[in-house]
Design an enzyme around this catalytic site. Structure first.
Site, PDB file in Angstrom:
ATOM      1  N   GLN A  22     -24.608  -3.684  22.703  1.00  0.00           N
ATOM      2  CA  GLN A  22     -25.933  -3.169  23.069  1.00  0.00           C
ATOM      3  C   GLN A  22     -26.503  -3.940  24.267  1.00  0.00           C
ATOM      4  OE1 GLN A  22     -26.982  -0.520  21.596  1.00  0.00           O
ATOM      5  NE2 GLN A  22     -29.031  -0.339  22.471  1.00  0.00           N
ATOM      6  N   THR A  72       0.827  -1.215   0.000  1.00  0.00           N
ATOM      7  CA  THR A  72       0.000   0.000   0.000  1.00  0.00           C
ATOM      8  C   THR A  72       0.862   1.266   0.000  1.00  0.00           C
ATOM      9  OG1 THR A  72      -1.658  -1.218   1.252  1.00  0.00           O
ATOM     10  CG2 THR A  72      -1.861   1.175   1.261  1.00  0.00           C
ATOM     11  N   GLY A 108     -24.537   0.495  29.035  1.00  0.00           N
ATOM     12  CA  GLY A 108     -23.436   1.435  29.256  1.00  0.00           C
ATOM     13  C   GLY A 108     -22.132   0.752  29.613  1.00  0.00           C
ATOM     14  N   ILE A 122       1.706   0.049   6.830  1.00  0.00           N
ATOM     15  CA  ILE A 122       2.443  -1.211   6.785  1.00  0.00           C
ATOM     16  C   ILE A 122       2.510  -1.804   8.192  1.00  0.00           C
ATOM     17  CG2 ILE A 122       4.612  -2.335   6.107  1.00  0.00           C
ATOM     18  CD1 ILE A 122       2.796  -0.996   3.812  1.00  0.00           C
ATOM     19  N   GLU A 130     -15.951  -3.417  -0.287  1.00  0.00           N
ATOM     20  CA  GLU A 130     -16.378  -3.029  -1.643  1.00  0.00           C
ATOM     21  C   GLU A 130     -15.552  -3.786  -2.688  1.00  0.00           C
ATOM     22  OE1 GLU A 130     -15.641  -0.883   0.823  1.00  0.00           O
ATOM     23  OE2 GLU A 130     -17.652  -0.182   1.287  1.00  0.00           O
ATOM     24  N   GLN A 143     -37.623 -11.341  25.606  1.00  0.00           N
ATOM     25  CA  GLN A 143     -37.556 -11.848  24.232  1.00  0.00           C
ATOM     26  C   GLN A 143     -36.707 -10.934  23.330  1.00  0.00           C
ATOM     27  OE1 GLN A 143     -41.212 -12.136  21.884  1.00  0.00           O
ATOM     28  NE2 GLN A 143     -40.867 -14.348  21.836  1.00  0.00           N
ATOM     29  N   GLU A 147      -6.490  -5.834   3.515  1.00  0.00           N
ATOM     30  CA  GLU A 147      -6.452  -6.965   2.564  1.00  0.00           C
ATOM     31  C   GLU A 147      -7.675  -6.989   1.644  1.00  0.00           C
ATOM     32  OE1 GLU A 147      -4.937 -10.696   4.143  1.00  0.00           O
ATOM     33  OE2 GLU A 147      -3.933  -9.538   5.699  1.00  0.00           O
TER      34      GLU A 147
HETATM   35  C1  LIG Z   1      -4.985  -1.960  10.295  1.00  0.00           C
HETATM   36  C2  LIG Z   1      -4.481  -1.975   8.890  1.00  0.00           C
HETATM   37  C3  LIG Z   1      -3.403  -2.787   8.548  1.00  0.00           C
HETATM   38  C4  LIG Z   1      -2.879  -2.785   7.257  1.00  0.00           C
HETATM   39  N1  LIG Z   1      -1.770  -3.516   6.977  1.00  0.00           N
HETATM   40  C5  LIG Z   1      -1.218  -3.454   5.746  1.00  0.00           C
HETATM   41  C6  LIG Z   1       0.013  -4.135   5.469  1.00  0.00           C
HETATM   42  O1  LIG Z   1       0.573  -4.821   6.325  1.00  0.00           O
HETATM   43  N2  LIG Z   1       0.545  -4.006   4.237  1.00  0.00           N
HETATM   44  C7  LIG Z   1      -0.029  -3.246   3.257  1.00  0.00           C
HETATM   45  O2  LIG Z   1       0.533  -3.175   2.169  1.00  0.00           O
HETATM   46  N3  LIG Z   1      -1.185  -2.594   3.496  1.00  0.00           N
HETATM   47  C8  LIG Z   1      -1.798  -2.672   4.709  1.00  0.00           C
HETATM   48  N4  LIG Z   1      -2.959  -1.984   4.978  1.00  0.00           N
HETATM   49  C9  LIG Z   1      -3.568  -1.181   3.933  1.00  0.00           C
HETATM   50  C10 LIG Z   1      -4.898  -1.722   3.431  1.00  0.00           C
HETATM   51  O3  LIG Z   1      -4.725  -2.897   2.697  1.00  0.00           O
HETATM   52  C11 LIG Z   1      -5.602  -0.594   2.670  1.00  0.00           C
HETATM   53  O4  LIG Z   1      -6.000   0.356   3.644  1.00  0.00           O
HETATM   54  C12 LIG Z   1      -6.791  -1.077   1.874  1.00  0.00           C
HETATM   55  O5  LIG Z   1      -6.399  -1.876   0.796  1.00  0.00           O
HETATM   56  C13 LIG Z   1      -7.640   0.083   1.341  1.00  0.00           C
HETATM   57  O6  LIG Z   1      -6.861   1.065   0.765  1.00  0.00           O
HETATM   58  P1  LIG Z   1      -7.046   2.609   1.206  1.00  0.00           P
HETATM   59  O7  LIG Z   1      -7.057   2.659   2.687  1.00  0.00           O
HETATM   60  O8  LIG Z   1      -6.062   3.410   0.482  1.00  0.00           O
HETATM   61  O9  LIG Z   1      -8.504   2.974   0.739  1.00  0.00           O
HETATM   62  P2  LIG Z   1      -8.965   3.445  -0.752  1.00  0.00           P
HETATM   63  O10 LIG Z   1      -8.513   2.454  -1.758  1.00  0.00           O
HETATM   64  O11 LIG Z   1      -8.601   4.866  -0.945  1.00  0.00           O
HETATM   65  O12 LIG Z   1     -10.553   3.318  -0.630  1.00  0.00           O
HETATM   66  C14 LIG Z   1     -11.356   4.315   0.001  1.00  0.00           C
HETATM   67  C15 LIG Z   1     -12.820   3.862  -0.113  1.00  0.00           C
HETATM   68  O13 LIG Z   1     -13.172   3.763  -1.501  1.00  0.00           O
HETATM   69  C16 LIG Z   1     -13.644   2.461  -1.784  1.00  0.00           C
HETATM   70  N5  LIG Z   1     -13.261   2.069  -3.142  1.00  0.00           N
HETATM   71  C17 LIG Z   1     -12.030   2.116  -3.711  1.00  0.00           C
HETATM   72  N6  LIG Z   1     -12.078   1.643  -4.962  1.00  0.00           N
HETATM   73  C18 LIG Z   1     -13.372   1.283  -5.191  1.00  0.00           C
HETATM   74  C19 LIG Z   1     -14.076   0.721  -6.302  1.00  0.00           C
HETATM   75  N7  LIG Z   1     -13.436   0.392  -7.442  1.00  0.00           N
HETATM   76  N8  LIG Z   1     -15.395   0.498  -6.178  1.00  0.00           N
HETATM   77  C20 LIG Z   1     -16.065   0.796  -5.034  1.00  0.00           C
HETATM   78  N9  LIG Z   1     -15.453   1.342  -3.946  1.00  0.00           N
HETATM   79  C21 LIG Z   1     -14.119   1.565  -4.026  1.00  0.00           C
HETATM   80  C22 LIG Z   1     -12.995   1.566  -0.745  1.00  0.00           C
HETATM   81  O14 LIG Z   1     -13.711   0.342  -0.577  1.00  0.00           O
HETATM   82  C23 LIG Z   1     -13.045   2.468   0.478  1.00  0.00           C
HETATM   83  O15 LIG Z   1     -14.315   2.391   1.068  1.00  0.00           O
HETATM   84  C24 LIG Z   1      -3.489  -1.987   6.264  1.00  0.00           C
HETATM   85  C25 LIG Z   1      -4.593  -1.187   6.608  1.00  0.00           C
HETATM   86  C26 LIG Z   1      -5.081  -1.166   7.893  1.00  0.00           C
HETATM   87  C27 LIG Z   1      -6.242  -0.286   8.220  1.00  0.00           C
END
Ligand SMILES: Cc1cc2nc3c(=O)[nH]c(=O)nc-3n(C[C@H](O)[C@H](O)[C@H](O)COP(=O)(O)OP(=O)(O)OC[C@H]3O[C@@H](n4cnc5c(N)ncnc54)[C@H](O)[C@@H]3O)c2cc1C
Length: 379
Positions: A336, A127, A340, A158, A367, A278, A363
């Site tokens: 829920q 990323t 609290g 990362i 979406e 219930q 990962e």
């Molecule tokens: C806790 C955590 C650990 C992570 N660890 C790693 C790691 O070890 N190594 C690594 O390389 N990465 C890692 N990541 C990164 C992670 O894989 C990315 O955050 C993820 O792939 C989404 O990319 P982005 O955050 O840039 O969101 P974006 O791609 O900018 O997306 C933003 C929004 O737009 C939506 N979107 C984007 N494209 C489309 C489409 N074509 N259609 C519909 N909706 C879309 C997405 O679903 C999201 O809701 C980590 C992230 C987190 C939060």
């Protein structure tokens, strides 16, 4: 789960469950500092032999081939006890499976045994600030300089940034070829020019940060596989790990259900346990049903992956999508039921409520999983 498990899987599940009860749920508190605790957990997971399930037997692993079902069992049970323990185990797989898939024998011998023993911490860096879901648009460059490559660029989000011993890094060797010009490399943490720019604080404790490659020079034999194979290697790695994220979600949701059942039985209002209402029973029934559906999808996907079935990829997207979304709903309902009390900082429900959130994003977001599923239907 019986249709997808053999005796070895059942034995593994019992062993991990017992260890989690004794060490994570019932055990002493871990280190206060996040990174110290992360390191301690990787070491412990190595000592008890759990990390061995992340690498093949020839390089110190438990089985001839790494199995998605083993990873799912471990992630489900570990997440039930501690989201951080699950993360640290999951990362040993994510940060090493590219080497297992496409590395040379020399690379495997050098890196995999230490991942299995817990002596080394692994990481996976694809990323970038401008390449999240659209990983093929990554900009990090790996320019050839004689017998080495020079890396320049930035990776963000990362996991294990700053505590990893090696990073599997994806960078472009031929930018004009776009996705087909991306290659995979192993970069040791002490490589000159590799800088941990930021330790990022996120919602739930997770060692994560930003890496900068500033003329970071690495030997040519650090390349995994061939030039241009990088994205195939990355996707092959994610194909194994995707359903395991669903398994972690199942583990977090299982804990929420257990906590909700216990609390509903103990909490008295209007002269009786709230479990007698219930309205509460319906919530518990919904939680348990969604949890069971999620678990079945996860282990079906893991089994499909292990058998090499053609539809494994689609099944694993369905499993990740459904399990992570369902777990969010289950945990919300569990909170829920706690009223609290569920919001008190540091309480189990408050922790689960934060722990589950990232799984719908990393990962491949929900979406993106839907796009993969739809693509399979429409092809
Ligand atoms: C806790 C955590 C650990 C992570 N660890 C790693 C790691 O070890 N190594 C690594 O390389 N990465 C890692 N990541 C990164 C992670 O894989 C990315 O955050 C993820 O792939 C989404 O990319 P982005 O955050 O840039 O969101 P974006 O791609 O900018 O997306 C933003 C929004 O737009 C939506 N979107 C984007 N494209 C489309 C489409 N074509 N259609 C519909 N909706 C879309 C997405 O679903 C999201 O809701 C980590 C992230 C987190 C939060």
């Amino acid at each position: 789960m019986l249709p997808f498990f053999d005796q070895d899987h059942l034995a593994l599940r019992e062993r991990v469950r017992a260890w989690v009860e004794a060490n994570l749920i019932g055990g002493p508190a871990g280190e206060k500092n996040l990174e110290d605790e992360a390191r301690r957990l990787v070491k412990r997971l190595g000592e008890v032999g759990f990390n061995r399930h992340a690498v093949p037997r020839a390089y110190g692993g438990a089985r001839e081939k790494v199995e998605a079902r083993d990873l799912c069992i471990l992630r489900e049970e570990l997440a039930r006890g501690s989201a951080l323990a699950d993360t640290m185990f999951g990362m040993q797989g994510l940060g090493s499976y590219s080497i297992t898939l496409a590395g040379s024998d020399e690379q495997k011998r050098r890196y995999l045994p230490k991942v299995a023993s817990g002596e080394a911490i692994a990481a996976f860096a694809i990323t970038e600030p401008d390449a999240g879901s659209d990983v093929a648009s990554l900009k990090t460059l790996a320019a050839r300089r004689g017998k080495s490559f020079c890396l320049t660029g930035t990776k963000r989000f990362i996991s294990n940034a700053g505590i990893a011993d090696h990073y599997v890094v994806f960078a472009s060797t031929e930018p004009e070829k776009k996705a087909k010009g991306v290659s995979a490399f192993i970069v040791d943490a002490n490589a000159p020019g590799l800088i941990v720019k930021e330790k990022t604080e996120v919602l739930s404790p997770h060692p994560i940060g930003v890496l900068a490659f500033e003329n970071c020079e690495i030997a040519e034999d650090a390349m995994i596989g061939k030039a241009g194979e990088g994205l195939n290697i990355a996707f092959g790695t994610l194909d194994l790990l995707r359903c395991t994220v669903g398994a972690a979600a199942v583990g977090l949701a299982q804990r929420a259900l257990e906590e909700a059942v216990r609390y509903a039985g103990a909490r008295q209002q209007f002269g009786q346990a709230i479990a007698r209402f219930q309205g509460i029973q319906f919530k518990l029934a919904d939680m348990a049903t969604e949890l069971e559906a999620a678990r079945l999808l996860v282990y079906q996907a893991a089994w499909a992956h292990d058998c090499g079935n053609e539809d494994a990829k689609q099944k694993s997207s369905m499993a990740k999508l459904y399990a992570t979304e369902a777990a969010q709903r289950i945990i919300d309902q569990g909170l829920q039921i706690h009223g609290g009390v569920g919001l008190i900082a540091g309480s189990i429900m408050e922790r689960l409520y934060r722990d589950i959130r990232a799984l719908r994003i990393y990962e491949g977001t929900s979406e993106i999983q839907k796009l993969v599923i739809a693509r399979g239907l429409l092809k």
